[in-house]
Design a protein around this motif. Sequence first.
Motif, short mmCIF file in Angstrom:
data_model
loop_
_atom_site.label_atom_id
_atom_site.label_comp_id
_atom_site.label_asym_id
_atom_site.label_seq_id
_atom_site.Cartn_x
_atom_site.Cartn_y
_atom_site.Cartn_z
N LEU A 1 40.32 40.23 33.08
CA LEU A 1 41.09 41.50 32.59
C LEU A 1 41.94 41.33 31.25
O LEU A 1 41.59 41.76 30.46
N ARG B 1 44.80 40.40 40.55
CA ARG B 1 44.04 40.80 39.75
C ARG B 1 44.85 42.37 39.45
O ARG B 1 44.80 42.56 38.18
N LEU C 1 47.85 43.01 39.41
CA LEU C 1 48.87 42.83 38.68
C LEU C 1 48.90 42.15 37.17
O LEU C 1 49.82 42.23 36.29
N VAL C 2 47.78 41.51 37.08
CA VAL C 2 47.61 40.62 35.87
C VAL C 2 47.75 41.46 34.47
O VAL C 2 48.27 40.90 33.52
#
Lengths: 413, 466
Positions: free
Chosen positions: B136, B185, B187-188
């Motif tokens: 991401l 994932r 939150l990244v």
Amino acid sequence: MSTDTDPNAEADAPRFDRVDWEAYAGGRTGRVSTTTKLFALTVAPIVALAGYDRVAAGERETVFDAFAAATDLPLQAFGLDFAVTAVDYAFAATLLLFVWYLVVPLFQHPRIASHYWRRFKRNRPALVSLAWLFVVFGGGLLGPLVLNAPEQNILAGHQPPVGLTVAEANVPQCVGEVADGRCGGTWEYPLGTTRGGVGVFTGVVYGMTISMKIAFITTTIVAGIGITVGTVSAYAGGWVDEVAMRAVDIVLSFPTLLFFLLVLYVYGAGLGMFIVVFSLFGWGGTARYVRSKALSVSEEEFVKAGRLSGASTRRVVRRHVVPNTASSIITQLTLLIPGFLLAEAQLAFLGLGDSSIASWGQLIAAGRSDLAFAPWIVLAPGIVLFLTILAFNFLGDALLDAVDPEATTEAER
Amino acid sequence: MSDAPLLSVRDLTKHYTTTRGGLFSRETNRIRAVDGVSFDIHPGEALGLVGESGCGKSTTASSVLRLTEPTAGDVIFNGGGRGGAGRNDDGTHPNDVTRFDRNELKAFRRDAQLIFQDPASSFDPRLSVGASIAELPLVHGMTDAERRRAIVEDLLERVGLSADEYDRYPHEFSGGEKQRLALARALVLNPDLLVADEPVSALDVSVQADILRLIDDLRAEFGLSVLFISHDISVVREVCDRTAVMYLGEIVEVGPTEAVFETPQHPYTEALLSAVPTLDPRSSGDHIRLTGSVPSPADPPSGCRFHTRCHRVIQPDGIDLDQSVWRRVLDFRERVVAGEIDSASVRERVRVGEASPGPPAGRSERAAADDTEVGGPDTDDAARVRAAYDLPATFRDPDVDRAVADAVAALLSGDDARAAETLAEAFTTPCADHAPEFTTHSDGHRAACLRHRPDLPGGMGVFDAE
């Protein structure tokens, strides 16, 4: 929410909530990967050599001779004295493709590689098959550098393999010892010789090269076309899908053998022509498999997660969809390769193959008239061909089990 | 933070059209998965969306995130520094997710993320989980691989895993760990909105509590807003500030979680709540059983969509039956009109009834039923039919009794059309004719039920009047 954009604070402890994403936005992310760069770097000399061959080398001159003459390099000393054909260039480029995109990634990701290996190891026949294919691969790659090309020697015709004897009447001149009117085999010709006195062992080893060339080049072409058509078809949908799948129908129902015979009568049929014709009409099944697999994979949540990440469709397809169709591609290809090898052998046996190459099929064809007293000419390459095809089939099975993620989750459920 | 909602969904609609048949006999079918859903989520708030499976919760989630293109409606997202914008002159909104172009959508992906239901398939099996999460930041321009790794490793520790799990593969994790990874994932990219689509329904109960606590902690720490989708009311009760109840593509009740669950104002909410097992021995008696099957979203019922199953369905003027009897009469009517009950199936049931010892008596007013038993074979059959379809042998109300008797007689004589006509004329409910509008009950607590409208027959303004 912290909007701390102080670069020093960021450098101290990289934290996801301290990143100013606006600053990154618009940056180019589609950069060429290191692997691609290395591949390009290694394939460049081959392309250059092929270009040199075309431009500078004379009609009857091999490219290495021409190059050695021009640069005073002792290339012959390295065994580089054979004529290089278009198939050889393609073979070399294909090998590099396999090294950079299959072997190197496995070493880069030892964890998943060892996981696959553990699962692969459970299948004993597949292990033996892999070992055998390594022998064929190694023999095909290095054999021509070590052994001299098979040569006719009428006087040494019909020599029996080591440990066997043949009635002296069938042999023009016995190379080994004669006992009780029978000629014994020698280590000079471990697997005996043909009528023309060509060593069967040398022939088999040179046949390995041909088989490996067929296997690698057709695989690459079929996989390339099949994966592209399959994924584009699955993702584009609509009329693109319709057109692509009708093309697959045509390819699958195309009488490839008859077409090849036609080509053979018009242009002659070298190994290159065989590979091109058969792989251009051999990708239908692969494309269909890839399409159906891609359709089912694209329903998986990780593909949705890929889309949610903001990645382009192209990236999602390349990074997530195609790698996850690998299991069906691998099975499909490992089942296709034996088909190509058999087709070549059959054509050669019928006398329709490329008579200038020392393929297993040519060897078998050469021995068919002497089957009564010199069965080794047919048996040696025949058994090798049989084992190789069997090995590919076992390998395909085992690879499917080892690499298929579905199998992983089911086994662990 | 201002009072403006972070996410404001207005009349969100998603219809799927399915086409069957060949070139000449096309038959299009419109599935109304989501049909005019509106709700707001304020910064830092957790909104729960509950309902049975198939009611359109997940479609709502993916339409809000534009994983599927909504058919109509606005999804106005004011996060990620977009706040303060007003509507354009033509009524469109600059922050309308449904109108975002490619670049705006990519930027929106940083601000709204999703956690999937199935931890088993939410990670690419061929990538290490670290690589999956680090993809991401890479997609959003962070080309520095070491930096990506450092961020992801830090995040892994925050969700209760260790940094060296970066290189492990999805198959090496348990379901609960994968859901932690899914949180990492999501939150990244430091989003403002987290959509959690049944994040714990695939997990063991003991693991559920851990994940819910983690979501709650992260929400508090990073000021996340959460759209929490679940069919499990107890889960929503635990994490959500406000709750919206969805039925067949529509929201039927929305309000603060406490208010919705303590004083439900819609019969569907009541039914959902009573389906939750409780430890209270006294409450075991009043279990509300929903009758009938969930109607197809391709052809939703008219009026209030819940009226075909509602245990509080309104009786028209002139009919005064026991509420449970009324429900059974309506079910009978519904099935006869739909052709599910016809003369053939009735005769079949009668034959089965004859085989069993003695005609079964009706549920209520047994004495009257006994009287009718001796009336001859016809009345005998009629009684069996009534018993087979859960109807009382006689009704107190003579009009009702006559209508049912006529319909049963018509069915027995093989006249399906007349039976359907008789029942359809005799038994109507205002719920089938009027689509309910939202009425407000307390601060922010709204429900869409006709019983709250005093102007309608049977409506009483106050819900718990009975």
